[in-house]
Design a protein around this motif. Structure first.
Motif, PDB file in Angstrom:
ATOM      1  N   ASP A  37      -6.504   0.007  -8.866  1.00 25.02           N
ATOM      2  CA  ASP A  37      -5.852  -0.056  -7.558  1.00 25.02           C
ATOM      3  C   ASP A  37      -4.858   1.086  -7.429  1.00 25.02           C
ATOM      4  O   ASP A  37      -3.675   0.944  -7.736  1.00 25.02           O
ATOM      5  CB  ASP A  37      -5.157  -1.415  -7.400  1.00 25.02           C
ATOM      6  N   TRP A  38      -5.368   2.250  -7.035  1.00 25.35           N
ATOM      7  CA  TRP A  38      -4.530   3.434  -6.815  1.00 25.35           C
ATOM      8  C   TRP A  38      -3.783   3.836  -8.075  1.00 25.35           C
ATOM      9  O   TRP A  38      -2.556   3.933  -8.088  1.00 25.35           O
ATOM     10  CB  TRP A  38      -3.521   3.172  -5.701  1.00 25.35           C
TER      11      TRP A  38
ATOM     12  N   ALA B 239       0.996  16.954  -6.230  1.00 26.22           N
ATOM     13  CA  ALA B 239       0.254  16.635  -5.008  1.00 26.22           C
ATOM     14  C   ALA B 239      -1.182  16.234  -5.334  1.00 26.22           C
ATOM     15  O   ALA B 239      -1.738  15.307  -4.732  1.00 26.22           O
ATOM     16  CB  ALA B 239       0.271  17.836  -4.058  1.00 26.22           C
ATOM     17  N   GLN B 240      -1.788  16.936  -6.285  1.00 29.74           N
ATOM     18  CA  GLN B 240      -3.151  16.589  -6.691  1.00 29.74           C
ATOM     19  C   GLN B 240      -3.196  15.209  -7.342  1.00 29.74           C
ATOM     20  O   GLN B 240      -4.139  14.433  -7.114  1.00 29.74           O
ATOM     21  CB  GLN B 240      -3.687  17.645  -7.653  1.00 29.74           C
ATOM     22  N   SER B 241      -2.180  14.881  -8.144  1.00 30.39           N
ATOM     23  CA  SER B 241      -2.125  13.576  -8.801  1.00 30.39           C
ATOM     24  C   SER B 241      -2.004  12.455  -7.777  1.00 30.39           C
ATOM     25  O   SER B 241      -2.656  11.415  -7.899  1.00 30.39           O
ATOM     26  CB  SER B 241      -0.939  13.517  -9.771  1.00 30.39           C
ATOM     27  N   VAL B 242      -1.166  12.683  -6.771  1.00 31.43           N
ATOM     28  CA  VAL B 242      -0.993  11.682  -5.723  1.00 31.43           C
ATOM     29  C   VAL B 242      -2.294  11.486  -4.956  1.00 31.43           C
ATOM     30  O   VAL B 242      -2.732  10.352  -4.706  1.00 31.43           O
ATOM     31  CB  VAL B 242       0.143  12.097  -4.772  1.00 31.43           C
ATOM     32  N   ALA B 243      -2.935  12.596  -4.584  1.00 36.77           N
ATOM     33  CA  ALA B 243      -4.187  12.500  -3.840  1.00 36.77           C
ATOM     34  C   ALA B 243      -5.265  11.800  -4.661  1.00 36.77           C
ATOM     35  O   ALA B 243      -6.015  10.952  -4.153  1.00 36.77           O
ATOM     36  CB  ALA B 243      -4.656  13.896  -3.432  1.00 36.77           C
ATOM     37  N   LYS B 244      -5.339  12.121  -5.948  1.00 33.45           N
ATOM     38  CA  LYS B 244      -6.338  11.509  -6.815  1.00 33.45           C
ATOM     39  C   LYS B 244      -6.071  10.020  -6.996  1.00 33.45           C
ATOM     40  O   LYS B 244      -7.004   9.205  -7.000  1.00 33.45           O
ATOM     41  CB  LYS B 244      -6.352  12.209  -8.180  1.00 33.45           C
TER      42      LYS B 244
ATOM     43  N   ARG C  80       0.819  -1.219   0.000  1.00 34.52           N
ATOM     44  CA  ARG C  80       0.000   0.000   0.000  1.00 34.52           C
ATOM     45  C   ARG C  80       0.844   1.256   0.000  1.00 34.52           C
ATOM     46  O   ARG C  80       0.595   2.218   0.728  1.00 34.52           O
ATOM     47  CB  ARG C  80      -0.997   0.023   1.184  1.00 34.52           C
ATOM     48  N   ARG C  81       1.848   1.256  -0.849  1.00 38.24           N
ATOM     49  CA  ARG C  81       2.632   2.446  -1.107  1.00 38.24           C
ATOM     50  C   ARG C  81       2.485   2.799  -2.580  1.00 38.24           C
ATOM     51  O   ARG C  81       2.384   1.914  -3.437  1.00 38.24           O
ATOM     52  CB  ARG C  81       4.105   2.228  -0.768  1.00 38.24           C
ATOM     53  N   LEU C  82       2.487   4.103  -2.875  1.00 35.93           N
ATOM     54  CA  LEU C  82       2.395   4.537  -4.263  1.00 35.93           C
ATOM     55  C   LEU C  82       3.757   4.434  -4.931  1.00 35.93           C
ATOM     56  O   LEU C  82       4.765   4.907  -4.395  1.00 35.93           O
ATOM     57  CB  LEU C  82       1.889   5.980  -4.339  1.00 35.93           C
ATOM     58  N   MET C  83       3.765   3.825  -6.108  1.00 38.55           N
ATOM     59  CA  MET C  83       4.989   3.642  -6.869  1.00 38.55           C
ATOM     60  C   MET C  83       4.816   4.292  -8.243  1.00 38.55           C
ATOM     61  O   MET C  83       3.715   4.339  -8.783  1.00 38.55           O
ATOM     62  CB  MET C  83       5.278   2.154  -7.082  1.00 38.55           C
ATOM     63  N   PHE C  84       5.920   4.764  -8.824  1.00 39.37           N
ATOM     64  CA  PHE C  84       5.908   5.215 -10.211  1.00 39.37           C
ATOM     65  C   PHE C  84       6.521   4.103 -11.034  1.00 39.37           C
ATOM     66  O   PHE C  84       7.662   3.678 -10.797  1.00 39.37           O
ATOM     67  CB  PHE C  84       6.705   6.511 -10.374  1.00 39.37           C
TER      68      PHE C  84
ATOM     69  N   GLU D  81       9.421   4.985  -5.310  1.00 38.39           N
ATOM     70  CA  GLU D  81       8.256   5.266  -4.483  1.00 38.39           C
ATOM     71  C   GLU D  81       7.893   6.739  -4.606  1.00 38.39           C
ATOM     72  O   GLU D  81       8.714   7.580  -4.963  1.00 38.39           O
ATOM     73  CB  GLU D  81       8.539   4.904  -3.028  1.00 38.39           C
ATOM     74  N   GLU D  82       6.654   7.041  -4.269  1.00 39.14           N
ATOM     75  CA  GLU D  82       6.143   8.408  -4.435  1.00 39.14           C
ATOM     76  C   GLU D  82       6.989   9.442  -3.702  1.00 39.14           C
ATOM     77  O   GLU D  82       7.288  10.511  -4.243  1.00 39.14           O
ATOM     78  CB  GLU D  82       4.686   8.460  -3.948  1.00 39.14           C
TER      79      GLU D  82
END
Length: 472
Positions: free
Chosen positions: A387-388, A213-218, A118-122, A192-193
């Motif tokens: 999924d995110w 920041a908006q992209s991450v939140a979305k 549950r971590r955001l990755m690029f 990672e983000e």
């Protein structure tokens, strides 16, 4: 003949010095400056013929939607024209060093994704065309996509050159870093983000930081629960996938009762049997869900017309959903030029390539083969529908923003290639100078010109009535 894996034992077990010498020697036979070359061959097939040949294997009533999306702009066309570019790339110089390729590495196939932790990755997202092949092909497809996006935004030639050279330089410099790293260090590498923020975003303009920041939140909101709320409704007291034809058509609305019953049994069997391709713990988790509805879904641009199904499953109760997507997998568009897959199933080809290139993959990623109602054996790969996911919006980017995004894509592609290919040989071939970077600036502009001609050819084919297009 089955091609060797990109990192077969003949190269894996050479010394670093031998691998570096291999890369440097390749410069003699294939100069780095030669990668600037692109000229369509005399026997280059009609681009519309190539697209129609793909469409012949797809769901007929959905093909006009594919054409409708591709004629919208040169960039939309490019997204659907991987087969055309595969043939063109086959005629360009190659160093002879291979890696596992994405096969469709345009800029919109790089995005924010969720890891199992549950971590955001690029990372890279789409692997429909993955196959071992010349590493240059992925870099060239990425480079051309940046020019096409830059032209759509009205960027000057100089601004576009800056974007492409930055992306290719990022690929080259990261590959050189990986060449000095241990095998495990390369395998564990990931973006990672928070690392992306520190390395690429933090020092940009306030506008760029806000957009990120908006992209991450979305991205964090684009999960199973969000898709569940958007794609389902209650009908006759039961939760069902909501119809939105032709983009989403529930199975109950698609076929007569007798045909629907047969297809439903096959799809249920597909989803039950594919669990065998998952890790045992993830298979145990999947078995705790039950299938409650199925629908056909139209996806992407180039994939429109392939058979794609979404399945709604429920777990503990109606507030515990799982949405899976089963997407048809055909032979890679690279196969005629890079060799057939070593896997018997095209679904396994996609999944194996994805697992090899991504830093971390969806826990429900797997594959299965099914005997379809039309008598054909079809391959599918399965993953979570959503999924995110955070998707870039290149149309909203200014030159500095697209430049930074290109650098992120280049770094990510280098990591993916370093896992499967001979990173030391590739790094040695590229070298410390910018010869290859400058060559790809020229190539990308030349190929963007070709893409515009091909796009116009499809527009003309629609206008003449040769092919039918539909907006959806």
């Amino acid at each position: 003949m089955t091609p060797a894996h990109p990192a077969d034992s003949s190269t894996r077990h050479r010394t670093p010095q031998e691998r570096a010498a291999l890369g440097k020697a390749a410069r003699t036979s294939v100069p780095r400056s030669g990668h600037a070359e692109f000229a369509p061959g005399e026997k280059r097939p009609d681009p519309v013929d190539v697209i129609e040949a793909q469409s012949a294997m797809r769901v007929p009533e959905l093909v006009p939607i594919r054409y409708g999306r591709m004629i919208e702009s040169p960039f939309r066309f490019y997204r659907g024209a991987a087969a055309i570019m595969a043939g063109d790339l086959a005629g360009t110089p190659r160093s002879g060093i291979t890696a596992q390729l994405c096969g469709d590495a345009h800029l919109l196939n790089f995005r924010l994704l969720a890891s199992p932790e549950r971590r955001l990755m690029f990372d890279i997202n789409d692997f429909d065309e993955t196959l071992p092949g010349p590493w240059e092909w992925d870099v060239k497809r990425l480079s051309a996509s940046l020019v096409i996006a830059g032209r759509a935004n009205g960027f000057s030639v100089t601004e576009r050159a800056d974007v492409v050279s930055a992306a290719v330089r990022s690929y080259r410099e990261w590959m050189r870093r990986y060449a000095k790293s241990s095998n495990l260090a390369v395998w564990y590498a990931q973006f990672e983000e928070d690392r992306v923020w520190t390395q690429y975003i933090r020092d940009m303009s306030e506008r760029a930081r806000d957009i990120w920041a908006q992209s991450v939140a979305k991205a964090r909101t684009r999960d199973t629960l969000q898709a569940y709320a958007k794609l389902t409704h209650v009908a006759d007291g039961r939760i069902r996938i909501a119809p939105d034809p032709p983009l989403i058509t529930p199975l109950r609305d698609l076929l007569p009762d007798d045909e629907r019953s047969t297809l439903e049994k096959q799809l249920r069997r597909l989803l039950e049997r594919y669990g065998k391709t998952l890790q045992s713990d993830r298979r145990f988790l999947l078995e705790q869900y039950r299938i409650v509805d199925l629908a056909r879904k139209v996806v992407g641009v180039g994939s429109v017309g392939t058979r794609c199904w979404i399945a709604l499953l429920l777990g503990r109760d109606d507030k515990d959903p799982l949405l899976l997507q089963a997407k048809e997998a055909d032979a890679s568009v690279l196969a005629p030029f890079a060799g057939a897959s070593r896997y018997r199933s095209q679904g396994e080809r996609v999944v194996s390539g994805q697992r090899l290139m991504q830093a971390t993959s969806d826990i429900f990623l797997g594959w299965e083969r099914v005997d379809a109602v039309d008598g054909r054996r079809r391959d599918f790969y399965i993953r979570q529908l959503r999924d995110w996911k955070g998707i870039a919006e290149p149309a909203a980017m200014l030159p500095p923003g697209l430049r930074t995004f290109g650098e992120m894509c280049g770094a990510t592609l280098a990591r993916a290639h370093a896992r499967s290919g001979d990173r030391i040989a590739i790094a040695s071939y590229l070298g410390a100078g910018d010869v290859f970077d400058r060559a790809l600036v020229t190539f990308a502009e030349l190929y963007a010109d070709q893409n515009e001609r091909d796009h116009q050819a499809l527009v003309d084919a629609v206008r003449s009535g040769r092919v039918a297009a539909e907006a959806a």
